[in-house]
Design an enzyme around this catalytic site. Structure first.
Site, PDB file in Angstrom:
ATOM      1  N   ASN A  43      80.154   6.284  39.322  1.00  0.00           N
ATOM      2  CA  ASN A  43      81.030   5.360  40.037  1.00  0.00           C
ATOM      3  C   ASN A  43      80.874   3.933  39.525  1.00  0.00           C
ATOM      4  O   ASN A  43      81.860   3.217  39.282  1.00  0.00           O
ATOM      5  CB  ASN A  43      80.708   5.369  41.532  1.00  0.00           C
ATOM      6  CG  ASN A  43      81.030   6.676  42.211  1.00  0.00           C
ATOM      7  OD1 ASN A  43      81.761   7.512  41.675  1.00  0.00           O
ATOM      8  ND2 ASN A  43      80.471   6.876  43.396  1.00  0.00           N
ATOM      9  N   ASP A 234      79.561   0.973  45.451  1.00  0.00           N
ATOM     10  CA  ASP A 234      79.542   1.156  44.002  1.00  0.00           C
ATOM     11  C   ASP A 234      80.573   0.257  43.322  1.00  0.00           C
ATOM     12  O   ASP A 234      80.331  -0.265  42.231  1.00  0.00           O
ATOM     13  CB  ASP A 234      79.803   2.613  43.651  1.00  0.00           C
ATOM     14  CG  ASP A 234      78.691   3.535  44.129  1.00  0.00           C
ATOM     15  OD1 ASP A 234      77.554   3.057  44.269  1.00  0.00           O
ATOM     16  OD2 ASP A 234      78.974   4.716  44.363  1.00  0.00           O
TER      17      ASP A 234
END
Length: 285
Positions: A43, A234
Protein backbone atom coordinates in the site's frame (compact mmCIF):
# COMPACT_ATOMS: atom_id res chain seq x y z
CA UNK A 1 18.80 6.58 -6.91
CA UNK A 2 15.23 5.88 -5.80
CA UNK A 3 13.21 8.56 -4.06
CA UNK A 4 11.56 6.06 -1.71
CA UNK A 5 12.33 2.46 -0.80
CA UNK A 6 9.62 0.63 1.15
CA UNK A 7 10.54 -2.42 3.24
CA UNK A 8 7.41 -4.26 4.27
CA UNK A 9 4.54 -6.61 3.59
CA UNK A 10 2.44 -7.55 0.57
CA UNK A 11 -0.96 -9.17 1.09
CA UNK A 12 -4.15 -10.01 -0.70
CA UNK A 13 -6.97 -8.29 1.23
CA UNK A 14 -10.22 -10.24 1.65
CA UNK A 15 -12.85 -7.59 2.42
CA UNK A 16 -16.36 -8.14 3.78
CA UNK A 17 -18.80 -5.26 4.35
CA UNK A 18 -21.44 -5.51 7.09
CA UNK A 19 -23.94 -3.19 8.77
CA UNK A 20 -22.00 -3.45 12.04
CA UNK A 21 -19.13 -5.48 13.46
CA UNK A 22 -20.17 -8.85 14.97
CA UNK A 23 -20.03 -9.42 18.71
CA UNK A 24 -17.89 -12.31 20.05
CA UNK A 25 -19.56 -15.58 19.07
CA UNK A 26 -22.05 -13.85 16.76
CA UNK A 27 -22.63 -14.64 13.08
CA UNK A 28 -23.82 -11.89 10.72
CA UNK A 29 -24.71 -11.87 7.04
CA UNK A 30 -22.36 -9.70 5.01
CA UNK A 31 -23.42 -7.18 2.38
CA UNK A 32 -20.54 -7.70 -0.08
CA UNK A 33 -17.18 -9.41 -0.59
CA UNK A 34 -14.16 -8.24 -2.58
CA UNK A 35 -10.46 -9.05 -2.94
CA UNK A 36 -7.93 -6.22 -3.23
CA UNK A 37 -4.13 -5.98 -3.29
CA UNK A 38 -2.90 -4.81 0.11
CA UNK A 39 -0.37 -5.16 2.89
CA UNK A 40 1.23 -2.11 4.46
CA UNK A 41 4.40 -2.34 2.40
CA UNK A 42 2.56 -2.67 -0.89
CA UNK A 43 0.00 0.00 0.00
CA UNK A 44 2.64 2.50 1.03
CA UNK A 45 4.90 2.00 -1.98
CA UNK A 46 1.94 2.38 -4.35
CA UNK A 47 0.89 5.52 -2.47
CA UNK A 48 4.39 6.95 -2.88
CA UNK A 49 4.52 6.02 -6.56
CA UNK A 50 1.15 7.61 -7.27
CA UNK A 51 2.38 10.75 -5.50
CA UNK A 52 5.13 10.97 -8.10
CA UNK A 53 8.13 9.35 -6.39
CA UNK A 54 10.44 6.77 -7.95
CA UNK A 55 10.04 3.71 -5.76
CA UNK A 56 11.39 0.27 -4.85
CA UNK A 57 9.62 -2.45 -2.84
CA UNK A 58 11.44 -4.98 -0.63
CA UNK A 59 8.89 -7.70 0.20
CA UNK A 60 7.88 -11.31 -0.52
CA UNK A 61 4.93 -13.11 -2.07
CA UNK A 62 4.08 -16.78 -2.45
CA UNK A 63 4.41 -18.89 -5.57
CA UNK A 64 0.66 -18.74 -6.18
CA UNK A 65 -2.01 -16.84 -8.07
CA UNK A 66 -2.25 -14.18 -5.38
CA UNK A 67 1.50 -13.57 -5.61
CA UNK A 68 1.30 -13.24 -9.39
CA UNK A 69 -1.51 -10.73 -8.99
CA UNK A 70 0.46 -8.58 -6.54
CA UNK A 71 3.62 -8.61 -8.66
CA UNK A 72 1.60 -7.55 -11.71
CA UNK A 73 0.22 -4.61 -9.74
CA UNK A 74 3.70 -3.56 -8.61
CA UNK A 75 4.91 -3.52 -12.21
CA UNK A 76 1.78 -1.70 -13.42
CA UNK A 77 2.44 1.01 -10.83
CA UNK A 78 6.03 1.44 -12.11
CA UNK A 79 7.48 0.23 -8.79
CA UNK A 80 10.85 -1.55 -9.00
CA UNK A 81 10.34 -5.25 -8.14
CA UNK A 82 13.96 -6.41 -8.11
CA UNK A 83 13.65 -7.13 -4.37
CA UNK A 84 10.10 -8.49 -4.40
CA UNK A 85 10.99 -12.11 -3.67
CA UNK A 86 8.92 -15.24 -4.35
CA UNK A 87 8.82 -17.63 -1.39
CA UNK A 88 8.30 -21.20 -2.59
CA UNK A 89 7.47 -22.51 0.89
CA UNK A 90 4.78 -20.01 1.90
CA UNK A 91 1.47 -18.73 0.51
CA UNK A 92 1.05 -15.05 -0.21
CA UNK A 93 -0.01 -13.14 2.91
CA UNK A 94 -3.70 -12.52 3.51
CA UNK A 95 -5.62 -9.90 5.45
CA UNK A 96 -9.22 -10.61 6.47
CA UNK A 97 -10.97 -7.23 6.77
CA UNK A 98 -14.45 -6.48 8.05
CA UNK A 99 -15.79 -3.00 7.20
CA UNK A 100 -18.92 -1.64 8.88
CA UNK A 101 -21.48 0.73 7.34
CA UNK A 102 -19.78 3.62 9.19
CA UNK A 103 -16.48 2.83 7.44
CA UNK A 104 -14.67 1.46 10.48
CA UNK A 105 -12.62 -1.70 9.94
CA UNK A 106 -11.18 -4.60 11.89
CA UNK A 107 -8.34 -6.62 10.40
CA UNK A 108 -6.66 -10.00 10.95
CA UNK A 109 -3.40 -10.55 9.05
CA UNK A 110 -1.94 -13.98 8.21
CA UNK A 111 1.69 -13.23 7.24
CA UNK A 112 2.43 -16.15 4.91
CA UNK A 113 5.41 -15.22 2.71
CA UNK A 114 5.90 -11.99 4.66
CA UNK A 115 7.49 -14.10 7.40
CA UNK A 116 10.33 -14.85 4.95
CA UNK A 117 11.23 -11.21 4.29
CA UNK A 118 14.88 -10.59 5.20
CA UNK A 119 17.02 -7.48 5.26
CA UNK A 120 18.91 -6.81 2.02
CA UNK A 121 22.65 -7.30 1.93
CA UNK A 122 22.89 -3.72 0.74
CA UNK A 123 20.17 -1.11 0.46
CA UNK A 124 19.76 0.38 -3.03
CA UNK A 125 20.58 4.11 -2.93
CA UNK A 126 17.45 6.04 -1.93
CA UNK A 127 16.49 9.31 -0.29
CA UNK A 128 13.88 7.89 2.10
CA UNK A 129 13.34 4.47 3.65
CA UNK A 130 9.82 3.70 4.89
CA UNK A 131 9.04 0.55 6.87
CA UNK A 132 6.40 -0.99 9.15
CA UNK A 133 5.96 -4.04 11.40
CA UNK A 134 4.18 -6.69 9.30
CA UNK A 135 7.51 -8.40 8.50
CA UNK A 136 10.06 -9.86 10.97
CA UNK A 137 11.25 -7.29 13.48
CA UNK A 138 14.93 -8.24 13.24
CA UNK A 139 14.79 -7.60 9.49
CA UNK A 140 13.16 -4.20 10.03
CA UNK A 141 15.89 -3.18 12.48
CA UNK A 142 18.70 -4.40 10.22
CA UNK A 143 17.26 -2.48 7.26
CA UNK A 144 16.88 0.70 9.32
CA UNK A 145 20.52 0.34 10.37
CA UNK A 146 21.60 0.01 6.72
CA UNK A 147 19.64 3.13 5.81
CA UNK A 148 21.00 5.09 8.76
CA UNK A 149 24.59 4.20 7.87
CA UNK A 150 23.95 5.40 4.31
CA UNK A 151 22.58 8.75 5.46
CA UNK A 152 19.06 7.91 4.27
CA UNK A 153 16.05 9.52 5.98
CA UNK A 154 14.32 6.75 7.98
CA UNK A 155 10.56 6.58 8.56
CA UNK A 156 8.78 3.94 10.67
CA UNK A 157 5.04 3.32 10.75
CA UNK A 158 4.83 1.13 13.93
CA UNK A 159 1.91 -1.03 12.84
CA UNK A 160 0.62 -3.46 13.84
CA UNK A 161 1.35 -2.07 17.27
CA UNK A 162 3.89 -3.81 19.48
CA UNK A 163 6.49 -2.89 22.05
CA UNK A 164 9.79 -1.81 20.48
CA UNK A 165 13.31 -1.59 21.90
CA UNK A 166 15.13 1.72 22.03
CA UNK A 167 17.81 0.14 19.83
CA UNK A 168 15.30 0.05 16.96
CA UNK A 169 13.58 3.35 17.68
CA UNK A 170 16.92 5.17 17.84
CA UNK A 171 17.41 4.35 14.14
CA UNK A 172 14.24 6.24 13.15
CA UNK A 173 14.26 9.89 12.13
CA UNK A 174 10.45 9.99 11.99
CA UNK A 175 7.94 7.65 13.64
CA UNK A 176 4.31 7.74 12.46
CA UNK A 177 1.95 5.92 14.88
CA UNK A 178 -1.80 6.35 15.08
CA UNK A 179 -3.46 7.54 18.29
CA UNK A 180 -3.68 3.98 19.68
CA UNK A 181 -0.19 2.85 18.68
CA UNK A 182 1.49 5.85 20.28
CA UNK A 183 0.03 4.91 23.67
CA UNK A 184 1.32 1.32 23.41
CA UNK A 185 4.76 2.75 22.64
CA UNK A 186 4.66 4.75 25.87
CA UNK A 187 3.62 8.12 24.46
CA UNK A 188 5.33 10.86 22.50
CA UNK A 189 7.86 11.70 25.22
CA UNK A 190 9.02 8.09 25.45
CA UNK A 191 9.63 7.98 21.69
CA UNK A 192 11.75 11.12 21.84
CA UNK A 193 13.65 9.72 24.85
CA UNK A 194 14.45 6.63 22.76
CA UNK A 195 16.08 8.81 20.11
CA UNK A 196 13.26 9.53 17.66
CA UNK A 197 13.61 13.03 16.24
CA UNK A 198 10.07 13.64 14.98
CA UNK A 199 6.80 11.97 16.01
CA UNK A 200 3.70 12.35 13.84
CA UNK A 201 0.52 10.92 15.37
CA UNK A 202 -2.33 10.32 12.92
CA UNK A 203 -5.79 10.76 14.46
CA UNK A 204 -8.21 10.05 11.61
CA UNK A 205 -10.88 12.72 11.31
CA UNK A 206 -9.16 14.66 14.12
CA UNK A 207 -6.08 15.34 11.99
CA UNK A 208 -2.46 14.86 13.07
CA UNK A 209 -0.22 15.85 15.97
CA UNK A 210 3.42 16.72 15.22
CA UNK A 211 6.08 16.73 17.93
CA UNK A 212 9.59 18.02 17.17
CA UNK A 213 12.23 20.20 18.79
CA UNK A 214 10.28 20.35 22.05
CA UNK A 215 7.14 21.73 20.42
CA UNK A 216 3.78 20.11 19.66
CA UNK A 217 1.57 21.23 16.79
CA UNK A 218 -1.84 20.01 15.63
CA UNK A 219 -3.06 20.01 12.01
CA UNK A 220 -6.71 19.52 11.16
CA UNK A 221 -8.04 17.00 8.67
CA UNK A 222 -10.18 18.06 5.70
CA UNK A 223 -13.83 17.01 5.89
CA UNK A 224 -14.79 14.00 3.72
CA UNK A 225 -17.56 11.42 3.44
CA UNK A 226 -16.16 8.19 4.91
CA UNK A 227 -16.66 4.97 2.94
CA UNK A 228 -13.80 2.75 4.17
CA UNK A 229 -10.91 3.72 6.45
CA UNK A 230 -8.73 0.80 5.25
CA UNK A 231 -5.53 2.18 3.74
CA UNK A 232 -5.89 5.75 5.00
CA UNK A 233 -2.84 5.51 7.24
CA UNK A 234 -0.84 3.91 4.43
CA UNK A 235 -1.88 6.71 2.07
CA UNK A 236 -0.60 9.21 4.64
CA UNK A 237 2.73 7.42 5.19
CA UNK A 238 3.46 6.79 1.51
CA UNK A 239 2.62 10.35 0.51
CA UNK A 240 4.65 11.79 3.38
CA UNK A 241 7.69 9.76 2.31
CA UNK A 242 7.22 10.77 -1.32
CA UNK A 243 6.90 14.48 -0.64
CA UNK A 244 9.88 14.51 1.73
CA UNK A 245 11.97 12.66 -0.86
CA UNK A 246 11.03 15.24 -3.49
CA UNK A 247 12.17 18.16 -1.36
CA UNK A 248 9.11 19.35 0.56
CA UNK A 249 9.62 20.72 4.05
CA UNK A 250 7.99 18.74 6.85
CA UNK A 251 4.95 21.02 7.23
CA UNK A 252 4.13 21.02 3.52
CA UNK A 253 4.67 17.25 3.29
CA UNK A 254 2.31 16.66 6.23
CA UNK A 255 -0.40 18.87 4.72
CA UNK A 256 -0.14 16.93 1.45
CA UNK A 257 -0.17 13.55 3.21
CA UNK A 258 -3.17 14.55 5.33
CA UNK A 259 -5.11 15.42 2.17
CA UNK A 260 -4.13 12.12 0.54
CA UNK A 261 -5.22 10.20 3.63
CA UNK A 262 -8.54 12.01 3.58
CA UNK A 263 -9.14 11.11 -0.03
CA UNK A 264 -8.35 7.45 0.70
CA UNK A 265 -11.31 7.02 3.05
CA UNK A 266 -13.75 8.01 0.31
CA UNK A 267 -13.08 4.84 -1.73
CA UNK A 268 -13.46 1.16 -0.74
CA UNK A 269 -10.34 -1.02 -0.57
CA UNK A 270 -6.74 -0.14 0.24
CA UNK A 271 -4.90 0.10 -3.10
CA UNK A 272 -7.98 1.28 -5.04
CA UNK A 273 -8.33 4.20 -2.59
CA UNK A 274 -4.78 5.53 -2.92
CA UNK A 275 -4.96 8.86 -4.76
CA UNK A 276 -2.82 10.08 -7.63
CA UNK A 277 -0.94 13.36 -7.32
CA UNK A 278 -3.43 15.15 -9.59
CA UNK A 279 -6.32 14.11 -7.34
CA UNK A 280 -4.54 15.31 -4.19
CA UNK A 281 -3.65 18.61 -5.85
CA UNK A 282 -7.29 19.18 -6.82
CA UNK A 283 -8.50 18.23 -3.33
CA UNK A 284 -6.15 20.67 -1.63
CA UNK A 285 -7.33 23.35 -4.06
Amino acid sequence: MFDVTVFGSANLDLVVTVERHPLPGETLLGDSYDEFPGGKGLNQVVAAARAGASTSLHSAVGDDAAGDRLRSLVLDEKVDDAHLLTSAGQPTGRAAIVVSASGENSIVVVPGANADVVAPGALPPCRVLLTQLEVPLFAVQATLALARSAGTLTLLNPAPAQLLDDSLLSLCDIVIPNEHEVELLGGIDALHAAGVGIVIVTRGADGVTISRDGAIEHRRALAVDVVDTTGAGDAFCGNLAARLSMGDGLSDAIDWATAAGGLAVTVAGAVPSLPYATQTTQFIG
